[in-house]
Design a protein around this motif. Structure first.
Motif, PDB file in Angstrom:
ATOM      1  N   PRO B  39      33.700  36.226  41.918  1.00 54.34           N
ATOM      2  CA  PRO B  39      33.650  34.889  43.206  1.00 54.34           C
ATOM      3  C   PRO B  39      33.144  33.712  41.993  1.00 54.34           C
ATOM      4  O   PRO B  39      32.146  34.418  41.280  1.00 54.34           O
ATOM      5  N   SER B  40      32.565  32.580  42.917  1.00 53.88           N
ATOM      6  CA  SER B  40      31.925  31.413  41.523  1.00 53.88           C
ATOM      7  C   SER B  40      30.544  31.539  41.657  1.00 53.88           C
ATOM      8  O   SER B  40      30.056  31.987  42.926  1.00 53.88           O
ATOM      9  N   GLY B  41      30.197  31.594  40.601  1.00 57.33           N
ATOM     10  CA  GLY B  41      28.493  31.677  40.427  1.00 57.33           C
ATOM     11  C   GLY B  41      28.623  33.232  39.886  1.00 57.33           C
ATOM     12  O   GLY B  41      26.522  33.595  40.154  1.00 57.33           O
ATOM     13  N   CYS B  42      28.647  33.824  39.635  1.00 50.85           N
ATOM     14  CA  CYS B  42      28.843  35.776  39.576  1.00 50.85           C
ATOM     15  C   CYS B  42      27.859  35.767  37.965  1.00 50.85           C
ATOM     16  O   CYS B  42      27.792  36.711  37.773  1.00 50.85           O
ATOM     17  N   GLY B  43      28.398  34.297  36.754  1.00 54.83           N
ATOM     18  CA  GLY B  43      28.421  34.489  35.977  1.00 54.83           C
ATOM     19  C   GLY B  43      29.439  35.458  35.524  1.00 54.83           C
ATOM     20  O   GLY B  43      29.047  35.783  33.465  1.00 54.83           O
ATOM     21  N   LYS B  44      30.831  35.089  35.190  1.00 55.12           N
ATOM     22  CA  LYS B  44      31.649  35.433  34.666  1.00 55.12           C
ATOM     23  C   LYS B  44      31.624  35.077  33.390  1.00 55.12           C
ATOM     24  O   LYS B  44      32.051  35.104  32.258  1.00 55.12           O
ATOM     25  N   SER B  45      31.387  33.687  32.993  1.00 53.67           N
ATOM     26  CA  SER B  45      31.905  32.260  32.463  1.00 53.67           C
ATOM     27  C   SER B  45      30.245  32.731  31.486  1.00 53.67           C
ATOM     28  O   SER B  45      30.042  32.729  29.876  1.00 53.67           O
ATOM     29  N   THR B  46      29.178  33.462  31.978  1.00 55.44           N
ATOM     30  CA  THR B  46      27.723  32.864  31.166  1.00 55.44           C
ATOM     31  C   THR B  46      28.155  34.298  30.364  1.00 55.44           C
ATOM     32  O   THR B  46      27.714  34.240  29.075  1.00 55.44           O
ATOM     33  N   ALA B  47      28.590  35.278  30.574  1.00 56.41           N
ATOM     34  CA  ALA B  47      29.175  36.097  30.173  1.00 56.41           C
ATOM     35  C   ALA B  47      29.390  36.483  29.244  1.00 56.41           C
ATOM     36  O   ALA B  47      29.375  36.383  27.843  1.00 56.41           O
ATOM     37  N   LEU B  48      30.737  35.494  29.028  1.00 57.46           N
ATOM     38  CA  LEU B  48      31.923  34.957  28.009  1.00 57.46           C
ATOM     39  C   LEU B  48      30.899  34.477  27.311  1.00 57.46           C
ATOM     40  O   LEU B  48      31.631  33.910  26.073  1.00 57.46           O
ATOM     41  N   TYR B 193      47.867  41.064  35.658  1.00 54.80           N
ATOM     42  CA  TYR B 193      48.653  40.985  35.575  1.00 54.80           C
ATOM     43  C   TYR B 193      48.468  40.892  33.798  1.00 54.80           C
ATOM     44  O   TYR B 193      49.394  41.842  32.773  1.00 54.80           O
ATOM     45  N   MET B 194      47.140  40.280  33.444  1.00 62.49           N
ATOM     46  CA  MET B 194      46.543  39.787  31.508  1.00 62.49           C
ATOM     47  C   MET B 194      46.324  41.173  31.289  1.00 62.49           C
ATOM     48  O   MET B 194      46.855  41.467  30.418  1.00 62.49           O
ATOM     49  N   ALA B 195      45.901  42.044  32.095  1.00 58.56           N
ATOM     50  CA  ALA B 195      44.499  42.645  31.126  1.00 58.56           C
ATOM     51  C   ALA B 195      45.314  44.349  31.517  1.00 58.56           C
ATOM     52  O   ALA B 195      46.016  44.933  32.090  1.00 58.56           O
ATOM     53  N   GLN B 196      44.106  45.227  31.065  1.00 58.47           N
ATOM     54  CA  GLN B 196      45.010  46.794  30.294  1.00 58.47           C
ATOM     55  C   GLN B 196      43.553  46.467  31.578  1.00 58.47           C
ATOM     56  O   GLN B 196      43.693  47.811  31.895  1.00 58.47           O
ATOM     57  N   ARG B 197      42.002  46.002  31.936  1.00 58.49           N
ATOM     58  CA  ARG B 197      41.242  46.510  32.601  1.00 58.49           C
ATOM     59  C   ARG B 197      40.518  45.350  32.876  1.00 58.49           C
ATOM     60  O   ARG B 197      40.325  44.105  32.256  1.00 58.49           O
ATOM     61  N   VAL B 198      40.130  45.743  34.565  1.00 62.26           N
ATOM     62  CA  VAL B 198      40.090  44.066  35.447  1.00 62.26           C
ATOM     63  C   VAL B 198      38.015  44.835  35.803  1.00 62.26           C
ATOM     64  O   VAL B 198      38.172  46.119  36.214  1.00 62.26           O
ATOM     65  N   VAL B 199      37.800  44.245  35.358  1.00 62.65           N
ATOM     66  CA  VAL B 199      36.448  44.538  35.615  1.00 62.65           C
ATOM     67  C   VAL B 199      36.020  43.082  36.521  1.00 62.65           C
ATOM     68  O   VAL B 199      35.841  42.087  36.651  1.00 62.65           O
ATOM     69  N   VAL B 200      35.255  43.907  37.633  1.00 66.11           N
ATOM     70  CA  VAL B 200      34.851  43.620  39.096  1.00 66.11           C
ATOM     71  C   VAL B 200      33.366  42.768  39.128  1.00 66.11           C
ATOM     72  O   VAL B 200      33.019  43.596  38.869  1.00 66.11           O
ATOM     73  N   MET B 201      32.845  41.673  39.162  1.00 68.10           N
ATOM     74  CA  MET B 201      31.939  41.679  39.286  1.00 68.10           C
ATOM     75  C   MET B 201      30.928  40.520  40.385  1.00 68.10           C
ATOM     76  O   MET B 201      31.636  39.679  41.125  1.00 68.10           O
ATOM     77  N   SER B 202      29.948  40.896  41.125  1.00 72.29           N
ATOM     78  CA  SER B 202      28.718  40.413  41.658  1.00 72.29           C
ATOM     79  C   SER B 202      28.550  39.071  41.303  1.00 72.29           C
ATOM     80  O   SER B 202      27.744  39.777  40.723  1.00 72.29           O
ATOM     81  N   ALA B 203      27.557  39.047  42.533  1.00 72.98           N
ATOM     82  CA  ALA B 203      27.117  37.799  43.061  1.00 72.98           C
ATOM     83  C   ALA B 203      25.159  37.872  42.830  1.00 72.98           C
ATOM     84  O   ALA B 203      25.102  38.889  43.506  1.00 72.98           O
ATOM     85  N   ASN B 204      24.332  36.919  42.164  1.00 75.89           N
ATOM     86  CA  ASN B 204      23.388  36.668  42.207  1.00 75.89           C
ATOM     87  C   ASN B 204      22.586  38.505  42.493  1.00 75.89           C
ATOM     88  O   ASN B 204      22.327  39.197  43.534  1.00 75.89           O
ATOM     89  N   PRO B 205      22.178  39.014  40.581  1.00 78.11           N
ATOM     90  CA  PRO B 205      23.077  37.654  39.907  1.00 78.11           C
ATOM     91  C   PRO B 205      24.160  38.780  39.177  1.00 78.11           C
ATOM     92  O   PRO B 205      24.138  39.719  40.181  1.00 78.11           O
ATOM     93  N   GLY B 206      24.901  38.302  38.630  1.00 76.42           N
ATOM     94  CA  GLY B 206      26.058  38.739  38.027  1.00 76.42           C
ATOM     95  C   GLY B 206      25.613  40.032  37.612  1.00 76.42           C
ATOM     96  O   GLY B 206      24.961  40.323  36.673  1.00 76.42           O
ATOM     97  N   LYS B 207      26.555  41.377  38.637  1.00 78.69           N
ATOM     98  CA  LYS B 207      26.444  42.973  38.006  1.00 78.69           C
ATOM     99  C   LYS B 207      28.319  42.957  37.724  1.00 78.69           C
ATOM    100  O   LYS B 207      29.170  42.343  38.770  1.00 78.69           O
ATOM    101  N   ILE B 208      28.336  44.518  37.438  1.00 81.44           N
ATOM    102  CA  ILE B 208      29.579  44.721  37.586  1.00 81.44           C
ATOM    103  C   ILE B 208      29.391  45.930  39.334  1.00 81.44           C
ATOM    104  O   ILE B 208      28.418  46.547  39.468  1.00 81.44           O
ATOM    105  N   ALA B 209      31.109  45.420  39.931  1.00 80.60           N
ATOM    106  CA  ALA B 209      30.596  45.798  41.200  1.00 80.60           C
ATOM    107  C   ALA B 209      31.882  46.852  41.461  1.00 80.60           C
ATOM    108  O   ALA B 209      32.045  47.496  41.936  1.00 80.60           O
TER     109      ALA B 209
END
Lengths: 255, 249
Positions: B39-48, B193-209
């Motif tokens: 979701p928005s604000g889960c820290g995806k772009s921060t991790a990037l 479609y794009m990836a071999q591995r999809v990592v889903v993140m949860s927000a507040n704070p961003g973690k792997i779900a």
């Protein structure tokens, strides 16, 4: 509405207003020193055109010289200041204080500093002061308004401060600097005229002197003629600066 | 397979906002495409940004084997210099690294050809469509032959047809040099479609779900979008995402 009509509309309006003015002067017999008829103003222009053109050139060349000098100093100072946040903070209040001070208020002192024998120097200096700020604040804003993602990209590829300045900040500032020059061009003319008024001597033969001279002699038609030449000149300068701004921006952005 | 970049118990906290990411672990192996979804604000772009080295973690470690210049980022917007033509934009990373202009421009021209823009070499960004501008951005990222390619929602502003074409183009280009890729998106199908591995993140704070491995060849074969593997993968990712959203509420 047709395009021709849209172009003609302002000309028609001016013609109608001039007609009303002419008629009012003739019918009421108002004295010419109070309000000359448009025909009298036209006659004054026809009679003095060489003198008026010479004075217009004097004022315009002063304004252009001031614009060039203001451009050089304002851009250089903005460049230096943009590299240092502390410097910028230090300069800002001073710049604002100087900017909001009306040029007429400092003009008499500048005339004295320049030396009463050299009104030209005072006039140029005052026009430079007025033209300086739009260019300075435009350049400073422009240098700081780079796309943050482009800044990150330059970070990512390890750009040197010099590369960042030349390839990112200065090009980003260009539209702001052009806009600043357009505003400054008009202000330089105003600054030159105000300074000519304050210098108030025949030493400067600009349009302001023509206005002063004729109004002191109650030759109101000549005053009007000089004012009209002044506003036409200002409009022309604005149009030239606007057209150059648009042409440069079109080239710059590719459309 | 060797690890190209990793985040180890990485945390990012901002004053006034608290911890936005982490502790977060992610290891990228050579030639792998990983999608980060959340979701928005889960820290995806921060991790990037951590992986790119554009931001430093408040706690934890970031490792990165590629040298400077071997990591490339494509942002959400094409982020092109509006005053420069496509070739000059693409040549930028090479010229910043000190390559002579003529050589850099030659290589930029090749990179533009590779993304199908040989006819737009002299065009300025304002003369390009959104999809074309994104291709220029992609060419700029690939011109340095990066070992780590970070894509931050590159399709966000594009229409569906352009997205699909660009997705296949990215796979084709990836196949030439096989860099490790992180692809940030909030679109489940796109991730699958794009990836071999999809990592889903949860927000507040961003973690792997949750995490889904997609066992299918890359680039994707024709008809993959209607295949069972794709449908199942998208369902798994959706389930993880629902779980992640549940954590938010």
């Amino acid at each position: 509405m047709s395009r021709t009509l849209e172009t003609l509309a302002p000309i028609l309006l001016v013609a109608v207003l001039l007609g009303l003015w002419e008629a009012a002067c003739r019918l009421t017999g108002v004295p010419a020193y109070f309000l000359p008829a448009p025909s009298a103003v036209a006659a004054a222009m026809a009679q003095d055109w060489a003198l008026l053109l010479g004075s217009a050139w004097k004022t315009l060349s002063t304004a252009l010289l001031a614009l060039a000098f203001a451009s050089l100093t304002a851009c250089s100072l903005a460049l230096i200041i943009s590299t240092n946040r502390l410097l910028e903070k230090a300069v800002q209040p001073l710049a604002v204080a100087l900017q909001v001070t009306p040029v007429v208020a400092i003009a008499p002192q500048v005339v004295i500093w320049a030396g009463l024998a050299h009104p030209d120097r005072a006039i140029i200096s005052l026009a430079v002061i007025v033209a300086f700020f739009p260019i300075f604040s435009g350049a400073l804003t422009g240098l700081k308004s780079t796309d943050p993602d482009l800044e990150r990209l330059f970070d990512l590829y390890g750009a040197t401060p010099w590369q960042r300045l030349l390839r990112l900040r200065i090009p980003s500032a260009t539209p702001f600097v052009l806009e600043g020059h357009k505003v400054a061009g008009g202000l330089a003319v105003i600054g030159a005229v105000v300074a000519e008024f304050v210098a108030g001597s025949g030493g400067s033969q600009g349009l302001a002197w023509r206005i002063l001279e004729s109004s002191n002699r109650l030759q109101t038609a000549k005053t009007f003629a000089a004012v009209i030449v002044l506003s036409l000149m200002g409009a022309l300068l604005h149009a030239v600066l606007q057209a150059s701004e648009q042409a440069i921006l079109r080239r710059f952005r590719g459309r | 397979m060797s690890v190209v970049a990793s985040l180890i118990a990485a945390e990012v906290a901002y004053p006034g906002r608290g911890t936005v990411l982490g502790p977060f672990d992610l290891a990228l192996t050579e030639g792998e495409i990983v999608a980060l979804v959340g979701p928005s604000g889960c820290g995806k772009s921060t991790a990037l940004r951590l992986l790119a080295g554009l931001e430093q973690p408040t706690a934890g470690t970031v490792t990165r084997t590629p040298e400077r210049g071997q990591t490339a980022v494509v942002f959400q917007a094409p982020t092109l210099m509006p005053w420069a033509d496509a070739r000059t934009n693409v040549a930028l990373p090479l010229e910043l690294a000190g390559m002579a202009k003529a050589k850099a421009h030659d290589q930029a021209q090749e990179a533009l050809k590779a993304v199908g823009l040989e006819n737009a070499i002299g065009s300025k960004p304002a003369q390009l469509s959104g999809g074309m501008a994104m291709r220029v951005s992609l060419a700029r990222a690939l011109v340095t032959r990066p070992r780590l390619l970070l894509l931050d929602e590159p399709f966000a502003a594009l229409d569906e047809i352009t997205r699909r074409n660009l997705a296949d183009d990215i796979h084709r280009l990836w196949d030439q040099t096989r860099p490790a890729v992180v692809f940030v998106t909030h679109n489940v199908e796109e991730a699958a479609y794009m990836a071999q591995r999809v990592v889903v993140m949860s927000a507040n704070p961003g973690k792997i779900a949750g995490q889904t491995i997609i066992d299918a060849p890359l680039p994707r074969p024709p008809g993959f979008r209607t295949s069972e593997v794709f449908r199942n993968a998208a369902e798994d990712v959706s389930r993880d995402l629902a779980k992640a959203m549940g954590h938010v509420q």
